[in-house]
Motif scaffolding. Structure first.
Motif, mmCIF file in Angstrom:
data_model
loop_
_atom_site.group_PDB
_atom_site.id
_atom_site.type_symbol
_atom_site.label_atom_id
_atom_site.label_comp_id
_atom_site.label_asym_id
_atom_site.label_seq_id
_atom_site.Cartn_x
_atom_site.Cartn_y
_atom_site.Cartn_z
ATOM 1 N N TRP A 258 0.824 -1.367 0.099
ATOM 2 C CA TRP A 258 0.122 0.074 0.070
ATOM 3 C C TRP A 258 0.744 1.325 0.054
ATOM 4 N N VAL A 259 1.745 1.168 0.788
ATOM 5 C CA VAL A 259 2.784 2.345 0.861
ATOM 6 C C VAL A 259 3.556 2.759 -0.275
ATOM 7 N N GLN A 260 3.943 1.546 -0.989
ATOM 8 C CA GLN A 260 4.590 1.753 -2.184
ATOM 9 C C GLN A 260 3.636 2.206 -3.584
ATOM 10 N N GLN A 261 2.509 2.037 -3.156
ATOM 11 C CA GLN A 261 1.503 2.731 -4.471
ATOM 12 C C GLN A 261 1.238 4.122 -3.995
ATOM 13 N N LEU A 262 1.724 4.730 -3.003
ATOM 14 C CA LEU A 262 1.424 6.139 -2.626
ATOM 15 C C LEU A 262 2.477 6.980 -3.633
ATOM 16 N N PRO A 263 2.375 8.119 -3.968
ATOM 17 C CA PRO A 263 3.286 8.804 -4.727
ATOM 18 C C PRO A 263 4.325 9.111 -3.895
ATOM 19 N N ILE B 67 6.407 11.275 -3.249
ATOM 20 C CA ILE B 67 6.574 12.452 -2.050
ATOM 21 C C ILE B 67 5.767 12.491 -1.007
ATOM 22 N N VAL B 68 4.540 11.760 -1.044
ATOM 23 C CA VAL B 68 3.717 11.520 -0.059
ATOM 24 C C VAL B 68 4.320 10.682 1.082
ATOM 25 N N GLN B 69 5.117 9.596 0.634
ATOM 26 C CA GLN B 69 5.693 8.867 1.815
ATOM 27 C C GLN B 69 6.629 9.337 2.846
ATOM 28 N N PRO B 70 7.714 10.316 2.431
ATOM 29 C CA PRO B 70 8.276 11.060 3.556
ATOM 30 C C PRO B 70 7.542 12.087 4.240
ATOM 31 N N LEU B 71 6.466 12.519 3.617
ATOM 32 C CA LEU B 71 5.582 13.550 3.975
ATOM 33 C C LEU B 71 4.788 12.692 5.253
ATOM 34 N N LEU C 227 7.856 -0.195 6.584
ATOM 35 C CA LEU C 227 6.851 0.005 5.498
ATOM 36 C C LEU C 227 7.512 0.052 4.277
ATOM 37 N N GLY C 228 8.934 0.026 4.019
ATOM 38 C CA GLY C 228 9.592 -0.017 2.630
ATOM 39 C C GLY C 228 9.818 1.230 2.278
ATOM 40 N N ILE C 229 10.107 2.255 2.876
ATOM 41 C CA ILE C 229 10.657 3.502 2.508
ATOM 42 C C ILE C 229 12.075 3.520 2.599
ATOM 43 N N ASN C 230 12.637 3.945 1.800
ATOM 44 C CA ASN C 230 14.228 4.101 1.819
ATOM 45 C C ASN C 230 14.721 4.526 3.060
ATOM 46 N N PRO C 231 15.672 3.792 3.880
ATOM 47 C CA PRO C 231 15.759 4.125 5.042
ATOM 48 C C PRO C 231 16.591 5.373 5.515
#
Length: 174
Positions: free
Chosen positions: A11-16, A18-22, A45-49
């Motif tokens: 689900w997180v990877q489907q977000l734009p 820019i939204v993930q770090p926000l 959740l898979g965001i770049n560390p």
């Protein structure tokens, strides 16, 4: 070991992007989650560390900045009120919780023993950075000094937890 977070990661990877770090930065503004928790959650959740850690640090610091500015202004008004004879409001009307009082006592001991630098670095073990910063500002510590040492503490603690989370995610293969 199966990945229990796989659905949330997708689900997180489907977000734009820019939204993930926000999202991580917003989560970092919440006391008790802060930079450490937000970075760890973002990484799991898979965001770049590196992106998650930087976003968490920025979000946590911005919330501390707001608290310090507000607390300093309130302190100035209270001190001016005492000088003018108006006096502060009844302190019993805003009695803090027992847990918060215990944390504040511990923080006061660290502040007396280690000064602002040591207390800033140790305080995340007892209280959120926002409460610590408010305590320092209300105690009369200069805003710049509070912000400097809180920034160092945020970078240090968030960096350590982000590294541990990234290592754990890599180790578990998530």
């Amino acid at each position: 070991m199966a990945n229990p977070y796989e659905g949330m990661q997708e689900w997180v990877q489907q977000l734009p992007e820019i939204v993930q770090p926000l999202g991580v930065a917003v989560a970092a503004t919440v006391p008790y989650i802060e930079g450490e928790g937000a970075a760890g959650i973002g990484i799991i959740l898979g965001i770049n560390p590196v992106v998650a850690a930087l976003a968490a640090m920025i979000g946590n610091f911005l919330s501390v900045l707001a608290v310090v500015v507000i607390s300093s202004r309130v302190r100035e008004k209270v001190v001016a009120g005492r000088v003018g004879g108006d006096g502060p409001a009844d302190p019993a009307s805003t009695a803090p919780s027992a847990r918060r009082v215990k944390g504040q006592r511990r923080l006061q001991g660290w502040l007396s023993r280690f000064g602002v630098p040591g207390a800033s670095l140790l305080a995340p073990l007892a209280l959120p950075t926002q409460l610590t910063a408010a305590f320092f500002a209300a105690s009369g510590v200069r805003k710049e000094r509070v912000l400097f040492w809180q920034a160092i503490a945020i970078v240090l603690w968030t960096g350590v937890i982000a590294a541990l989370a990234a290592g754990l995610v890599g180790f578990l293969g998530w």
